[in-house]
Design a protein around this motif. Sequence first.
Motif, PDB file in Angstrom:
ATOM      1  N   GLU A 210       0.847  -1.309  -0.020  1.00  0.00           N
ATOM      2  CA  GLU A 210       0.047   0.017  -0.105  1.00  0.00           C
ATOM      3  C   GLU A 210       0.946   1.154   0.030  1.00  0.00           C
ATOM      4  O   GLU A 210       0.545   2.315  -0.573  1.00  0.00           O
ATOM      5  N   ILE A 211       1.938   1.066   0.401  1.00  0.00           N
ATOM      6  CA  ILE A 211       2.862   2.305   0.560  1.00  0.00           C
ATOM      7  C   ILE A 211       3.430   3.065  -0.651  1.00  0.00           C
ATOM      8  O   ILE A 211       3.533   3.947  -1.135  1.00  0.00           O
ATOM      9  N   GLY A 212       3.224   2.014  -1.813  1.00  0.00           N
ATOM     10  CA  GLY A 212       3.759   2.316  -3.063  1.00  0.00           C
ATOM     11  C   GLY A 212       2.725   3.207  -3.540  1.00  0.00           C
ATOM     12  O   GLY A 212       3.241   4.195  -4.460  1.00  0.00           O
ATOM     13  N   GLU A 213       1.550   3.501  -3.044  1.00  0.00           N
ATOM     14  CA  GLU A 213       0.733   4.301  -3.664  1.00  0.00           C
ATOM     15  C   GLU A 213       0.915   5.636  -3.436  1.00  0.00           C
ATOM     16  O   GLU A 213       0.460   6.719  -3.970  1.00  0.00           O
ATOM     17  N   ILE A 214       1.584   5.702  -2.077  1.00  0.00           N
ATOM     18  CA  ILE A 214       2.167   7.153  -1.793  1.00  0.00           C
ATOM     19  C   ILE A 214       2.666   7.504  -2.840  1.00  0.00           C
ATOM     20  O   ILE A 214       2.411   9.245  -3.003  1.00  0.00           O
ATOM     21  N   PHE A 215       3.839   7.258  -3.532  1.00  0.00           N
ATOM     22  CA  PHE A 215       4.550   7.932  -4.666  1.00  0.00           C
ATOM     23  C   PHE A 215       4.044   8.403  -5.761  1.00  0.00           C
ATOM     24  O   PHE A 215       4.294   9.079  -6.393  1.00  0.00           O
ATOM     25  N   SER A 216       2.629   7.847  -6.006  1.00  0.00           N
ATOM     26  CA  SER A 216       1.907   8.140  -7.097  1.00  0.00           C
ATOM     27  C   SER A 216       1.593   9.956  -6.892  1.00  0.00           C
ATOM     28  O   SER A 216       1.022  10.406  -8.029  1.00  0.00           O
ATOM     29  N   ARG A 217       1.655  10.052  -5.681  1.00  0.00           N
ATOM     30  CA  ARG A 217       1.023  11.671  -5.482  1.00  0.00           C
ATOM     31  C   ARG A 217       2.263  12.748  -5.490  1.00  0.00           C
ATOM     32  O   ARG A 217       2.243  13.712  -4.870  1.00  0.00           O
ATOM     33  N   GLY A 218       3.603  11.970  -6.086  1.00  0.00           N
ATOM     34  CA  GLY A 218       4.454  13.035  -6.260  1.00  0.00           C
ATOM     35  C   GLY A 218       5.463  13.254  -4.986  1.00  0.00           C
ATOM     36  O   GLY A 218       6.375  14.007  -4.885  1.00  0.00           O
ATOM     37  N   VAL A 219       5.349  12.115  -4.056  1.00  0.00           N
ATOM     38  CA  VAL A 219       6.271  12.168  -2.918  1.00  0.00           C
ATOM     39  C   VAL A 219       7.802  11.828  -3.302  1.00  0.00           C
ATOM     40  O   VAL A 219       7.844  10.869  -4.078  1.00  0.00           O
ATOM     41  N   LYS A 220       8.782  12.421  -2.510  1.00  0.00           N
ATOM     42  CA  LYS A 220      10.018  11.888  -2.806  1.00  0.00           C
ATOM     43  C   LYS A 220      10.662  11.871  -1.329  1.00  0.00           C
ATOM     44  O   LYS A 220      10.454  12.831  -0.524  1.00  0.00           O
ATOM     45  N   ILE A 221      11.452  10.800  -1.382  1.00  0.00           N
ATOM     46  CA  ILE A 221      11.812  10.662   0.023  1.00  0.00           C
ATOM     47  C   ILE A 221      13.812  10.445  -0.094  1.00  0.00           C
ATOM     48  O   ILE A 221      13.929   9.584  -0.961  1.00  0.00           O
ATOM     49  N   GLU A 222      14.334  11.299   0.546  1.00  0.00           N
ATOM     50  CA  GLU A 222      15.782  11.002   0.370  1.00  0.00           C
ATOM     51  C   GLU A 222      16.430  10.302   1.619  1.00  0.00           C
ATOM     52  O   GLU A 222      15.923  10.705   2.847  1.00  0.00           O
ATOM     53  N   VAL A 223      17.227   9.481   1.248  1.00  0.00           N
ATOM     54  CA  VAL A 223      17.881   8.694   2.590  1.00  0.00           C
ATOM     55  C   VAL A 223      19.380   8.452   2.410  1.00  0.00           C
ATOM     56  O   VAL A 223      19.900   8.803   1.334  1.00  0.00           O
ATOM     57  N   GLY A 224      19.930   8.055   3.415  1.00  0.00           N
ATOM     58  CA  GLY A 224      21.548   7.758   3.054  1.00  0.00           C
ATOM     59  C   GLY A 224      22.299   7.525   4.632  1.00  0.00           C
ATOM     60  O   GLY A 224      21.562   7.495   5.375  1.00  0.00           O
ATOM     61  N   ASP A 225      23.286   6.838   4.055  1.00  0.00           N
ATOM     62  CA  ASP A 225      24.128   6.423   5.190  1.00  0.00           C
ATOM     63  C   ASP A 225      24.620   6.986   6.256  1.00  0.00           C
ATOM     64  O   ASP A 225      24.576   6.841   7.484  1.00  0.00           O
ATOM     65  N   MET A 226      24.549   8.570   6.063  1.00  0.00           N
ATOM     66  CA  MET A 226      24.902   9.377   6.883  1.00  0.00           C
ATOM     67  C   MET A 226      23.980  10.436   7.364  1.00  0.00           C
ATOM     68  O   MET A 226      24.234  11.476   7.922  1.00  0.00           O
ATOM     69  N   LEU A 227      22.792  10.012   7.046  1.00  0.00           N
ATOM     70  CA  LEU A 227      21.717  11.124   7.305  1.00  0.00           C
ATOM     71  C   LEU A 227      21.225  10.840   8.641  1.00  0.00           C
ATOM     72  O   LEU A 227      20.880   9.407   8.964  1.00  0.00           O
ATOM     73  N   PRO A 228      21.015  11.742   9.546  1.00  0.00           N
ATOM     74  CA  PRO A 228      20.313  11.405  11.115  1.00  0.00           C
ATOM     75  C   PRO A 228      19.264  10.768  11.023  1.00  0.00           C
ATOM     76  O   PRO A 228      18.439  11.198  10.309  1.00  0.00           O
ATOM     77  N   SER A 229      19.047   9.831  11.971  1.00  0.00           N
ATOM     78  CA  SER A 229      17.687   9.267  11.933  1.00  0.00           C
ATOM     79  C   SER A 229      16.577  10.069  12.075  1.00  0.00           C
ATOM     80  O   SER A 229      15.522   9.863  11.629  1.00  0.00           O
ATOM     81  N   GLY A 230      16.597  11.385  13.111  1.00  0.00           N
ATOM     82  CA  GLY A 230      15.628  11.977  13.300  1.00  0.00           C
ATOM     83  C   GLY A 230      15.047  12.642  12.009  1.00  0.00           C
ATOM     84  O   GLY A 230      13.856  13.127  11.998  1.00  0.00           O
ATOM     85  N   GLN A 231      15.978  12.831  10.960  1.00  0.00           N
ATOM     86  CA  GLN A 231      15.423  13.566   9.938  1.00  0.00           C
ATOM     87  C   GLN A 231      14.410  12.747   8.939  1.00  0.00           C
ATOM     88  O   GLN A 231      13.848  12.979   8.256  1.00  0.00           O
ATOM     89  N   TYR A 232      14.500  11.389   9.267  1.00  0.00           N
ATOM     90  CA  TYR A 232      13.312  10.464   8.516  1.00  0.00           C
ATOM     91  C   TYR A 232      12.258  10.935   8.975  1.00  0.00           C
ATOM     92  O   TYR A 232      11.276  10.810   8.013  1.00  0.00           O
ATOM     93  N   ALA A 233      11.869  10.925  10.379  1.00  0.00           N
ATOM     94  CA  ALA A 233      10.632  11.492  10.802  1.00  0.00           C
ATOM     95  C   ALA A 233      10.142  12.623  10.216  1.00  0.00           C
ATOM     96  O   ALA A 233       8.869  12.814  10.183  1.00  0.00           O
ATOM     97  N   GLN A 234      10.970  13.515  10.265  1.00  0.00           N
ATOM     98  CA  GLN A 234      10.617  14.763   9.643  1.00  0.00           C
ATOM     99  C   GLN A 234      10.161  14.687   8.076  1.00  0.00           C
ATOM    100  O   GLN A 234       8.909  15.247   7.875  1.00  0.00           O
TER     101      GLN A 234
END
Length: 473
Positions: free
Chosen positions: A394-418
């Motif tokens: 079901e989560i795949g449907e989120i991206f059909s609304r133009g959502v982009k999410i950036e991740v990375g090995d040095m990205l603080p965990s708190g930024q994921y929640a934001q």
Amino acid sequence: MATASAKPTSLKQLRETGWLSKPVKREIYDNFIRMLAAGEELFPGIIGYNDTVIPEINIALIAMHDVLFLGEKGQAKSRLMRLLVRFLDEEVPYLAIPGCPVHEDPYRPITRAGRELVAGTPEDKVPIAWWPRDERYAERLAPGTKFADIIGEIDPARLASGTSMSAEEALHFGLIPRMHRGIFAVNELPELDELVQVGLFNILEERDVQIRGYPIRFDIDVLILFSANPATYNRSGKVIPQLKDRIGSAIHTHYPRERQLGIEIMEQEAGVELDGEFPVVVPYFMREIVEQVSVVARRSKYVDQQSGVSARLSIANYRAMVASARQRAAVLGEKPAVPRISDLGHLYSSSLGKLELDMMSSHQMTERQVLDAIVAEAIKDVFEEYVERHGLDEIGEIFSRGVKIEVGDMLPSGQYAQRLKRVPPVWDKAFEVNASSDPAVRASCVEFVLAGLYAADRISRAQQHGRIVYEIP
């Protein structure tokens, strides 16, 4: 166990204790049967072989056979051979003869020096010493091994000093005679020179050593173990038929037949300390993915399956993944450190060199491209299992609304929640894969779901310098 001071130090004292001389295979048999009947753990640290390999080893030891362990690399062949040492007596007595190349059985000496000492010396004057079990095992890697290394050779220095070529004193003993009353193992048997194979065949057949054809024979008492890869062992001409015929038992090893067993082996052998100044919490799906990488590699058409894919691939990758998470924790001050999918971007260094490519299937692909394909398939395999359990598609449907999410090995965990604040509550399902309110664990869950959706071709991905952006294609 007698104290050191109470041990017999002369042949007379030894006889008075009632000690009995046994061939090494009988010694192993007696100890093995005793431990088997007592229900003791026989092969500590060996996982996944309880119903397959271990019963065959048990039969071989009870039958008092020399044994060949036949399997691909990383299947614990060497470890199994070394574990047989535990079935030896804790220590055995031997004639303490200065300069004697073998540990002589006090009751059955095989060298002239030993026989003359026992025959011409009062028993209370014949010195006895004790040989511990850990020193009664030796092994040799076959490539480059010469006849003189494991059987023996005429010593030119002794000839120069006037010793007769037909005298025992002219001989330099190899490893097998020196392991008289012990265990000797040869790794990678098919790589052994044919002349050395002939020497081994004679030892297995006649239990004696003949060096350079001289009429000096030694009745060697030794358990001989071998290891080999089936691809080379079964190749015509690699192992002489007479030697194959004299090996008592061939034990076939294998890779873990269940992923859970592979994970147990991986964690046991990696020995990673997960606490400390920067503790690490490894979500179970990340352990599954690391082990699944090895599973996929073992079936990949791009990997040479005759060579095999060692358990060391999982072990090295697991350590690298934990190290990447711990690096992030140290830099960002996060506790605990939680491995994420982006940490798998550092597996090149721990994987390349452990995969031997099939030149026919992978001639247009680099090692990195093959590894990328294997890792992607491993993520997809594990993700699909979680989709069935948690409805993550079901989560795949989120991206059909133009959502982009950036991740990375040095990205603080708190930024994921934001970054997920503007995303519908359906994302809560992502956190069911590893229930936790910890931001670092939740960040790992997010990356797992995103990577799984990408592997299933539900979303696209752009990657640069350790950062990854997911969006609808």
